[in-house]
Scaffold this motif. Structure first.
Motif, PDB file in Angstrom:
ATOM      1  N   ALA A 168      11.177   6.748 -12.220  1.00 37.09           N
ATOM      2  CA  ALA A 168      10.019   5.851 -12.184  1.00 37.09           C
ATOM      3  C   ALA A 168       9.480   5.849 -10.762  1.00 37.09           C
ATOM      4  CB  ALA A 168      10.399   4.437 -12.610  1.00 37.09           C
ATOM      5  N   VAL A 169       8.249   5.390 -10.612  1.00 40.62           N
ATOM      6  CA  VAL A 169       7.607   5.338  -9.301  1.00 40.62           C
ATOM      7  C   VAL A 169       7.002   3.946  -9.098  1.00 40.62           C
ATOM      8  CG1 VAL A 169       5.767   6.252  -7.834  1.00 40.62           C
ATOM      9  CG2 VAL A 169       7.091   7.810  -9.289  1.00 40.62           C
ATOM     10  N   ILE A 170       7.334   3.330  -7.977  1.00 38.50           N
ATOM     11  CA  ILE A 170       6.746   2.051  -7.576  1.00 38.50           C
ATOM     12  C   ILE A 170       5.912   2.306  -6.327  1.00 38.50           C
ATOM     13  CG2 ILE A 170       7.222  -0.293  -6.778  1.00 38.50           C
ATOM     14  CD1 ILE A 170       9.858  -0.206  -8.302  1.00 38.50           C
ATOM     15  N   ASP A 171       4.617   2.177  -6.463  1.00 38.01           N
ATOM     16  CA  ASP A 171       3.711   2.440  -5.348  1.00 38.01           C
ATOM     17  C   ASP A 171       3.428   1.141  -4.604  1.00 38.01           C
ATOM     18  OD1 ASP A 171       1.755   3.138  -3.569  1.00 38.01           O
ATOM     19  OD2 ASP A 171       0.372   3.976  -5.029  1.00 38.01           O
ATOM     20  N   ALA A 172       4.069   0.987  -3.455  1.00 30.79           N
ATOM     21  CA  ALA A 172       3.876  -0.177  -2.586  1.00 30.79           C
ATOM     22  C   ALA A 172       3.284   0.284  -1.253  1.00 30.79           C
ATOM     23  CB  ALA A 172       5.207  -0.900  -2.360  1.00 30.79           C
ATOM     24  N   SER A 173       2.396   1.273  -1.329  1.00 32.15           N
ATOM     25  CA  SER A 173       1.853   1.866  -0.104  1.00 32.15           C
ATOM     26  C   SER A 173       0.794   1.013   0.559  1.00 32.15           C
ATOM     27  CB  SER A 173       1.281   3.259  -0.402  1.00 32.15           C
ATOM     28  OG  SER A 173       0.269   3.196  -1.391  1.00 32.15           O
ATOM     29  N   GLY A 174       0.364  -0.062  -0.110  1.00 31.55           N
ATOM     30  CA  GLY A 174      -0.574  -0.978   0.524  1.00 31.55           C
ATOM     31  C   GLY A 174      -1.977  -0.411   0.642  1.00 31.55           C
ATOM     32  N   THR A 175      -2.787  -1.068   1.462  1.00 31.47           N
ATOM     33  CA  THR A 175      -4.185  -0.676   1.654  1.00 31.47           C
ATOM     34  C   THR A 175      -4.573  -0.607   3.132  1.00 31.47           C
ATOM     35  OG1 THR A 175      -4.865  -3.004   1.460  1.00 31.47           O
ATOM     36  CG2 THR A 175      -4.886  -1.693  -0.560  1.00 31.47           C
ATOM     37  N   TRP A 176      -3.603  -0.798   4.014  1.00 29.58           N
ATOM     38  CA  TRP A 176      -3.896  -0.897   5.453  1.00 29.58           C
ATOM     39  C   TRP A 176      -4.641   0.319   5.988  1.00 29.58           C
ATOM     40  CZ3 TRP A 176      -4.188  -4.381   9.127  1.00 29.58           C
ATOM     41  CH2 TRP A 176      -4.096  -4.000  10.467  1.00 29.58           C
ATOM     42  N   ALA A 177      -4.344   1.492   5.463  1.00 32.81           N
ATOM     43  CA  ALA A 177      -4.922   2.725   5.997  1.00 32.81           C
ATOM     44  C   ALA A 177      -6.345   2.967   5.518  1.00 32.81           C
ATOM     45  CB  ALA A 177      -4.046   3.925   5.623  1.00 32.81           C
ATOM     46  N   GLY A 330     -12.370  -6.174   4.564  1.00 35.15           N
ATOM     47  CA  GLY A 330     -11.361  -5.997   3.532  1.00 35.15           C
ATOM     48  C   GLY A 330     -10.819  -4.579   3.475  1.00 35.15           C
ATOM     49  N   PHE A 331     -10.027  -4.332   2.460  1.00 30.89           N
ATOM     50  CA  PHE A 331      -9.366  -3.047   2.299  1.00 30.89           C
ATOM     51  C   PHE A 331      -9.532  -2.572   0.864  1.00 30.89           C
ATOM     52  CE2 PHE A 331      -7.398  -5.231   5.794  1.00 30.89           C
ATOM     53  CZ  PHE A 331      -7.197  -4.244   6.753  1.00 30.89           C
ATOM     54  N   ARG A 332      -9.227  -1.318   0.646  1.00 31.89           N
ATOM     55  CA  ARG A 332      -9.313  -0.737  -0.688  1.00 31.89           C
ATOM     56  C   ARG A 332      -8.156   0.229  -0.894  1.00 31.89           C
ATOM     57  NH1 ARG A 332     -15.146   1.951   0.156  1.00 31.89           N
ATOM     58  NH2 ARG A 332     -15.562  -0.287   0.309  1.00 31.89           N
ATOM     59  N   PRO A 333      -7.718   0.427  -2.136  1.00 37.35           N
ATOM     60  CA  PRO A 333      -6.546   1.273  -2.369  1.00 37.35           C
ATOM     61  C   PRO A 333      -6.877   2.758  -2.267  1.00 37.35           C
ATOM     62  CG  PRO A 333      -7.424   0.513  -4.453  1.00 37.35           C
ATOM     63  CD  PRO A 333      -8.230  -0.184  -3.375  1.00 37.35           C
ATOM     64  N   ASP A 334      -5.929   3.525  -1.756  1.00 36.26           N
ATOM     65  CA  ASP A 334      -6.027   4.988  -1.759  1.00 36.26           C
ATOM     66  C   ASP A 334      -5.397   5.484  -3.051  1.00 36.26           C
ATOM     67  OD1 ASP A 334      -6.003   7.698  -1.375  1.00 36.26           O
ATOM     68  OD2 ASP A 334      -4.578   7.677   0.291  1.00 36.26           O
TER      69      ASP A 334
END
Length: 481
Positions: A168-177, A330-334
């Motif tokens: 399984a994959v848990i994407d917790a990479s955030g949006t900071w970048a 704000g930020f947005r997801p990659d």
């Protein structure tokens, strides 16, 4: 760690057929070693599931380290995950005073890095995920899809590539970048890239002498209307009052008009430090250290003949003689590395479709989010979850405690304990600001939906406040205040 070690042996197997272990023997890949990613790993360990955390940065908590100078508006008691604390306890680690407020640097040094150290080689830094898919299946192929493990492509810091396999994959990479641009249409303003040497997308650290010199005595446009913009305005006001900051001036560029909700919830905010940010921004305006320009949607950023920047609005208005621009929109997801995964995302927020209605700023902005866990975070592609800031897509008001409850539920679901996974309890502090925030220029009284609708009060800019500061934000009994 046997599963993770087995995966290691399959790196760079170009042209070599390998037999994968059973899916149940593979680790769960967690993308991102920030607060929520590390908490996910702690919950997986607690459930007897082996995690493998992949962090693009050189250290755990790399994004938090970039805003180490800022104070959190949540207390220590609200930013430490229970499973993580349980994992840390045998090392002799002691939690800081639960009622005090950490800085970003404190959070990393006293909690995130020790947690990463306990997780050991389950955390790999300098490992950027560039793609996720199913083994032998692109997003089109249906046949036997769910019986295949995930394949994760990773690029190391030295440029070498590897592929890893996961149950399984848990994407917790955030949006900071991926911060939002200055442009009012969601696209970069014309000339924004060319002006990159004068444009910042983070709250500057004015304790750094070089950064302080950049803004001291200069006119800075701050674009944005959230907590980060409040913080930047307050810090620039402090600089203006310092001996070395004479002449420092902020211009607050707002895409909407001014009302009682503009400065947040004030004392009606159930997170007092968050409410205080808005009051500090209001003080910066009232004390004359910042001017506000409303209804200004930036279309272009140009340079004049004197070396200054000029911001041009969509309606043709011009904001002249700007030295620096701080964009805090704000930020947005990659989502680029998830292009081969079948995601179910809301078409506005880019958040999981089942979660989006609970956090949609077009409907409400109180901070009151219904309890949610693995079911609201699920996608058509089983076994993948977007958690933490990334789960909110473009929506604001995410809190660490939200992410901790998300990964607790997800870990329980992956362990097959659906009873625990479904027992989601999450009560978030209200912001003290209600009503839809995503409408165009409609007054707040017309913004139906949400938890309540306050009566707007105009704020007098550049003049002393005539009412109590909290009254401007909280009048109308918003959100049960």
């Amino acid at each position: 760690m046997l599963a993770a070690q087995a995966i290691d042996k399959r790196r760079n197997t170009l042209g070599v057929a390998v037999k994968l272990p059973a899916i149940a023997d593979l680790p769960v890949v967690v993308i991102g070693a920030g607060p929520v990613g590390l908490a996910a790993a702690a919950h997986l360990v607690d459930r007897g599931i082996e995690p493998l955390v992949l962090e693009a940065g050189p250290t755990a908590g790399a994004a938090v380290r970039e805003w180490a100078h800022l104070l959190l508006f949540s207390t220590w008691g609200e930013v430490i995950d229970p499973a993580a604390e349980k994992l840390l306890a045998p090392t002799g680690w002691t939690a800081p005073d639960a009622g005090t407020y950490p800085s970003g640097g404190d959070w990393v040094g006293q909690y995130l890095q020790p947690l990463a150290d306990v997780l050991g080689d389950r955390v790999r830094t300098g490992a950027r995920v560039t793609g996720v898919s199913r083994v032998g299946r692109d997003r089109i192929v249906d046949a036997d899809r769910e019986s295949q493990p995930f394949v994760v492509h990773v690029t190391r810091g030295d440029g070498t590539e590897e592929r890893l396999f996961a149950r399984a994959v848990i994407d917790a990479s955030g949006t900071w970048a991926t911060p939002g641009p200055a442009g009012g249409s969601g696209l970069p303003a014309l000339g924004e890239g060319a002006a990159a040497d004068r444009v910042a997308y983070r709250v500057p650290d004015l304790k750094d002498p070089a950064v302080r010199a950049r803004y001291a005595g200069r006119r800075t446009a701050v674009i944005g209307s959230g907590a980060s913009a409040f913080t930047a305005l307050a810090h620039l006001a402090d600089l203006a009052e310092a001996d070395d900051g004479a002449g420092t001036k902020a211009v607050w560029v707002l895409r909407r008009g001014i009302s009682g909700a503009t400065f947040g919830g004030g004392t009606a905010d159930q997170l007092p430090a968050r409410g205080a940010l808005g009051l500090a921004a209001k003080a910066a305006v009232d004390d004359g250290h910042a001017d506000a320009v409303t209804g200004f949607r930036t279309e272009a950023i140009a340079r004049d003949g004197g070396g200054h920047l000029v911001l041009v609005a969509e309606d043709g208005r011009r904001l002249e003689h700007v030295d620096e621009v701080i964009v805090l929109t704000g930020f947005r997801p990659d989502l680029s590395f998830l292009s081969e995964i079948r995601l179910g995302l809301d078409d506005r927020l880019q958040a999981p479709a089942q979660l989006a209605p609970l956090i949609d700023p077009n409907q409400h902005s109180c901070g009151t989010v219904y309890p949610h866990g693995h079911r609201e975070l699920a996608h058509p592609e089983q076994g993948i979850y977007l958690v933490g800031m990334k789960s909110y897509g473009r929506a604001p008001t995410f809190l660490a405690m939200t992410g901790y409850e998300q990964v607790r539920s997800v870990a329980a679901a992956l362990a097959g304990d659906l009873a625990a996974a479904d027992e989601v309890e999450l009560t978030l502090p209200e912001t003290g600001v209600c009503g839809g925030a995503g409408l165009f220029d409609a007054p707040e009284t017309d913004q139906g939906g949400g938890c309540c609708t306050p009566t707007p009060h105009l704020v007098q800019l550049g003049a002393p406040a005539t009412t109590d500061k909290a009254e401007d934000a909280a009048d109308g009994g918003c959100c049960g205040s």
